[in-house]
Every structure is written in structure tokens, then in C-alpha cells.
Design a protein around this motif. Structure first.
Motif, PDB file in Angstrom:
ATOM      1  N   GLN A  33     -10.528   0.215  -3.951  1.00  0.00           N
ATOM      2  CA  GLN A  33      -9.699  -0.983  -4.012  1.00  0.00           C
ATOM      3  C   GLN A  33      -8.305  -0.617  -4.493  1.00  0.00           C
ATOM      4  O   GLN A  33      -8.139   0.265  -5.328  1.00  0.00           O
ATOM      5  CB  GLN A  33     -10.314  -2.000  -4.962  1.00  0.00           C
ATOM      6  CG  GLN A  33     -11.597  -2.656  -4.450  1.00  0.00           C
ATOM      7  CD  GLN A  33     -11.337  -3.645  -3.351  1.00  0.00           C
ATOM      8  OE1 GLN A  33     -10.216  -4.133  -3.203  1.00  0.00           O
ATOM      9  NE2 GLN A  33     -12.364  -3.924  -2.560  1.00  0.00           N
ATOM     10  N   VAL A  34      -7.344  -1.297  -3.936  1.00  0.00           N
ATOM     11  CA  VAL A  34      -5.943  -1.120  -4.333  1.00  0.00           C
ATOM     12  C   VAL A  34      -5.387  -2.488  -4.698  1.00  0.00           C
ATOM     13  O   VAL A  34      -5.599  -3.467  -3.981  1.00  0.00           O
ATOM     14  CB  VAL A  34      -5.110  -0.508  -3.193  1.00  0.00           C
ATOM     15  CG1 VAL A  34      -3.635  -0.498  -3.550  1.00  0.00           C
ATOM     16  CG2 VAL A  34      -5.600   0.905  -2.879  1.00  0.00           C
ATOM     17  N   GLN A  35      -4.692  -2.565  -5.812  1.00  0.00           N
ATOM     18  CA  GLN A  35      -4.050  -3.805  -6.215  1.00  0.00           C
ATOM     19  C   GLN A  35      -2.531  -3.613  -6.145  1.00  0.00           C
ATOM     20  O   GLN A  35      -2.012  -2.562  -6.518  1.00  0.00           O
ATOM     21  CB  GLN A  35      -4.436  -4.204  -7.642  1.00  0.00           C
ATOM     22  CG  GLN A  35      -5.909  -4.549  -7.812  1.00  0.00           C
ATOM     23  CD  GLN A  35      -6.780  -3.311  -7.919  1.00  0.00           C
ATOM     24  OE1 GLN A  35      -6.440  -2.348  -8.591  1.00  0.00           O
ATOM     25  NE2 GLN A  35      -7.927  -3.327  -7.251  1.00  0.00           N
ATOM     26  N   LEU A  36      -1.861  -4.642  -5.663  1.00  0.00           N
ATOM     27  CA  LEU A  36      -0.413  -4.586  -5.502  1.00  0.00           C
ATOM     28  C   LEU A  36       0.217  -5.799  -6.163  1.00  0.00           C
ATOM     29  O   LEU A  36      -0.249  -6.925  -5.969  1.00  0.00           O
ATOM     30  CB  LEU A  36      -0.038  -4.567  -4.018  1.00  0.00           C
ATOM     31  CG  LEU A  36      -0.631  -3.433  -3.184  1.00  0.00           C
ATOM     32  CD1 LEU A  36      -0.404  -3.686  -1.702  1.00  0.00           C
ATOM     33  CD2 LEU A  36      -0.040  -2.101  -3.595  1.00  0.00           C
ATOM     34  N   VAL A  37       1.277  -5.565  -6.913  1.00  0.00           N
ATOM     35  CA  VAL A  37       1.979  -6.658  -7.587  1.00  0.00           C
ATOM     36  C   VAL A  37       3.460  -6.553  -7.285  1.00  0.00           C
ATOM     37  O   VAL A  37       4.090  -5.528  -7.578  1.00  0.00           O
ATOM     38  CB  VAL A  37       1.752  -6.624  -9.106  1.00  0.00           C
ATOM     39  CG1 VAL A  37       2.540  -7.751  -9.776  1.00  0.00           C
ATOM     40  CG2 VAL A  37       0.271  -6.748  -9.435  1.00  0.00           C
TER      41      VAL A  37
END
Length: 120
Positions: A1-5
Motif C-alpha cells: 500500500q502507498v499513501q499520498l498526501v
């Protein structure tokens, strides 16, 4: 999983400049390309600019010469510097990260978006 903000959206007058930043976390080592897309009201999401791990960039014709994408692989951040902004650049801007799976198949991860409004 990759989270982007994403961060950096806001209101700017036509002709002005604005910078967007996106920070990735999670399985960032698996990311190949990162980029920015945008979606204006009533329109489909469209490519703005992308940049690969090796620094190869790709820009939409509408933003060439005005926008610059950059990436810091060590920090897993991708920035978009937007100059000479036009009212038609008004949109929600989304950060994207692409993770190859196998062959040409890849998984796209998206941030929640940041609104850019350019007043005339």
C-alpha cells in the motif's frame, strides 16, 4: 500500500504562481512513476505531468512551459511548480503514484486532492 498526501493548493490570481507538494509513505520503494492529474468541475480527470524514478518527465500540452514537476526519491516527494496560471487551470489536483505489478500491469494510488482556484 502507498499513501499520498497533497499540500499547497489555494487561491491565486491569473498570471500568478503556486506550488504543490505530495508526500508518499508506505511501500514507497515499489513506486515507479509519480505525477499530478487534475479534474475540473464537470470534466474528466486529466494528466498534468509525470516523472519516473530516473527523472524522465512528461507534460500535458496545456501546461508545457508553465508547469515544472520535480521529485525527490530519497524523500518520496513530488512537487509541481505552476507559473503563469490561467483560470482554466482551476481544478482539484491529485497526486498519483504508479507501482508496477507484472508486465504492463500497474497499480495506481491517489491522494485525496487539493483544490487550485485561479481567479481572472
Amino acid at each position: 500500500q502507498v499513501q499520498l498526501v497533497e499540500s499547497g493548493g489555494g487561491l491565486v490570481q491569473a498570471g500568478g504562481s503556486l506550488g504543490l507538494s505530495c508526500a508518499g509513505s508506505g511501500k514507497i520503494s515499489a513506486i515507479n512513476a509519480m505525477g499530478w492529474y487534475r479534474q475540473a468541475p464537470g470534466k474528466e480527470r486529466e494528466l498534468v505531468a509525470t516523472i519516473t524514478n530516473s527523472g524522465t518527465t512528461n507534460y500535458a500540452d496545456l501546461v508545457k512551459g508553465r508547469f515544472t514537476i520535480s521529485r525527490d526519491n530519497s524523500k518520496s516527494t513530488v512537487d509541481l511548480q505552476m507559473n503563469s496560471l490561467k483560470p482554466e487551470d482551476t481544478a482539484v489536483y491529485y497526486c498519483n503514484a504508479r507501482v508496477p505489478i507484472i508486465g504492463t500491469i500497474a497499480m495506481d494510488y491517489w491522494g485525496k486532492g487539493t483544490l487550485v482556484t485561479v481567479s481572472s
